[in-house]
Design a protein around this motif. Sequence first.
Motif, PDB file in Angstrom:
ATOM      1  N   LEU A 190      -0.633 -32.930   1.217  1.00  0.00           N
ATOM      2  CA  LEU A 190      -0.491 -32.036   1.880  1.00  0.00           C
ATOM      3  C   LEU A 190       0.785 -31.612   2.411  1.00  0.00           C
ATOM      4  O   LEU A 190       1.270 -30.550   2.730  1.00  0.00           O
ATOM      5  N   ARG A 191       1.647 -32.342   2.587  1.00  0.00           N
ATOM      6  CA  ARG A 191       3.058 -32.552   2.806  1.00  0.00           C
ATOM      7  C   ARG A 191       3.795 -31.567   2.043  1.00  0.00           C
ATOM      8  O   ARG A 191       4.452 -30.257   2.063  1.00  0.00           O
ATOM      9  N   HIS A 192       3.485 -31.179  -0.037  1.00  0.00           N
ATOM     10  CA  HIS A 192       3.545 -29.986  -0.616  1.00  0.00           C
ATOM     11  C   HIS A 192       3.089 -28.721   0.131  1.00  0.00           C
ATOM     12  O   HIS A 192       3.361 -27.950  -0.316  1.00  0.00           O
ATOM     13  N   LEU A 193       1.629 -28.719   0.150  1.00  0.00           N
ATOM     14  CA  LEU A 193       1.558 -28.159   1.167  1.00  0.00           C
ATOM     15  C   LEU A 193       1.532 -27.238   2.559  1.00  0.00           C
ATOM     16  O   LEU A 193       2.483 -25.824   2.775  1.00  0.00           O
ATOM     17  N   GLY A 194       2.651 -27.879   2.948  1.00  0.00           N
ATOM     18  CA  GLY A 194       2.948 -27.197   4.124  1.00  0.00           C
ATOM     19  C   GLY A 194       4.228 -26.514   3.628  1.00  0.00           C
ATOM     20  O   GLY A 194       5.380 -26.187   4.219  1.00  0.00           O
ATOM     21  N   TYR A 195       4.718 -28.119   2.941  1.00  0.00           N
ATOM     22  CA  TYR A 195       6.542 -27.241   2.416  1.00  0.00           C
ATOM     23  C   TYR A 195       6.750 -25.976   1.909  1.00  0.00           C
ATOM     24  O   TYR A 195       7.149 -24.788   1.974  1.00  0.00           O
ATOM     25  N   THR A 196       5.854 -25.762   0.888  1.00  0.00           N
ATOM     26  CA  THR A 196       5.034 -24.772  -0.008  1.00  0.00           C
ATOM     27  C   THR A 196       4.537 -23.504   0.090  1.00  0.00           C
ATOM     28  O   THR A 196       5.130 -22.221  -0.305  1.00  0.00           O
ATOM     29  N   TYR A 197       4.376 -23.467   1.950  1.00  0.00           N
ATOM     30  CA  TYR A 197       3.628 -22.704   2.547  1.00  0.00           C
ATOM     31  C   TYR A 197       4.868 -22.328   3.471  1.00  0.00           C
ATOM     32  O   TYR A 197       4.550 -20.694   3.650  1.00  0.00           O
ATOM     33  N   MET A 198       5.540 -22.648   3.791  1.00  0.00           N
ATOM     34  CA  MET A 198       6.668 -22.719   4.850  1.00  0.00           C
ATOM     35  C   MET A 198       7.878 -21.429   4.087  1.00  0.00           C
ATOM     36  O   MET A 198       8.673 -20.553   4.306  1.00  0.00           O
ATOM     37  N   LYS A 199       8.209 -22.133   2.828  1.00  0.00           N
ATOM     38  CA  LYS A 199       8.948 -21.981   2.332  1.00  0.00           C
ATOM     39  C   LYS A 199       8.560 -20.452   1.793  1.00  0.00           C
ATOM     40  O   LYS A 199       9.533 -19.222   1.428  1.00  0.00           O
ATOM     41  N   ALA A 200       6.681 -20.161   0.972  1.00  0.00           N
ATOM     42  CA  ALA A 200       6.330 -18.398   0.709  1.00  0.00           C
ATOM     43  C   ALA A 200       7.089 -17.734   2.078  1.00  0.00           C
ATOM     44  O   ALA A 200       7.387 -16.579   1.923  1.00  0.00           O
ATOM     45  N   ILE A 201       6.435 -18.285   3.387  1.00  0.00           N
ATOM     46  CA  ILE A 201       6.292 -16.944   3.978  1.00  0.00           C
ATOM     47  C   ILE A 201       8.123 -16.882   4.041  1.00  0.00           C
ATOM     48  O   ILE A 201       8.153 -15.446   5.291  1.00  0.00           O
ATOM     49  N   ASP A 202       9.109 -17.801   4.332  1.00  0.00           N
ATOM     50  CA  ASP A 202      10.702 -17.691   4.683  1.00  0.00           C
ATOM     51  C   ASP A 202      10.678 -16.424   3.445  1.00  0.00           C
ATOM     52  O   ASP A 202      11.673 -15.913   4.140  1.00  0.00           O
ATOM     53  N   VAL A 203      10.052 -16.522   2.412  1.00  0.00           N
ATOM     54  CA  VAL A 203      11.180 -15.968   1.718  1.00  0.00           C
ATOM     55  C   VAL A 203      10.804 -14.639   1.278  1.00  0.00           C
ATOM     56  O   VAL A 203      11.484 -13.663   1.255  1.00  0.00           O
TER      57      VAL A 203
END
Length: 153
Positions: free
Chosen positions: A47-60
């Motif tokens: 869950l932590r990895h999914l959340g961080y990866t998602y936040m980074k993807a919508i930022d980038v």
Amino acid sequence: MIDIFDSKKGFFFYVEIMLVVILAIIIWTQFPISQQSYLDLSAQENLRHLGYTYMKAIDVSGILPKYIHSANFSATNFTKLRFVVADSLPSDIIVYPEYIYNESLCYNSSGSAGACGLNTTSADTTTVLYTFTNSTEPITIKLYLKSAFGGRL
């Protein structure tokens, strides 16, 4: 002749041993379980990895800078930001976002300022911190993630 009532090897000795064993079993079974299993911890890490990866993807990808007001964070459209941050994740994940502005002001998902941190977070809630720096002050998006069904990802 040996009297069974005078020696410790008699009937009462075995009764005492049985009582001690029963008492030890009762005490041992009443201890709470104080650790999580490996599968629970790996599900939280997923869950932590999914959340961080998602936040980074919508930022980038430029979606996050589009909805965050860079000069005045309180003027941000929190309804659209909630849709982008929380409602776009899979439906079996419960998400509670918080936005921490300048490490002192905290906004909940509806945009009202208040104290940071959920009052009650259960053991299966995972926290993800993502700092957005494309504004005048750093904005930390704090996601509380929880699997809706308590299962594994």
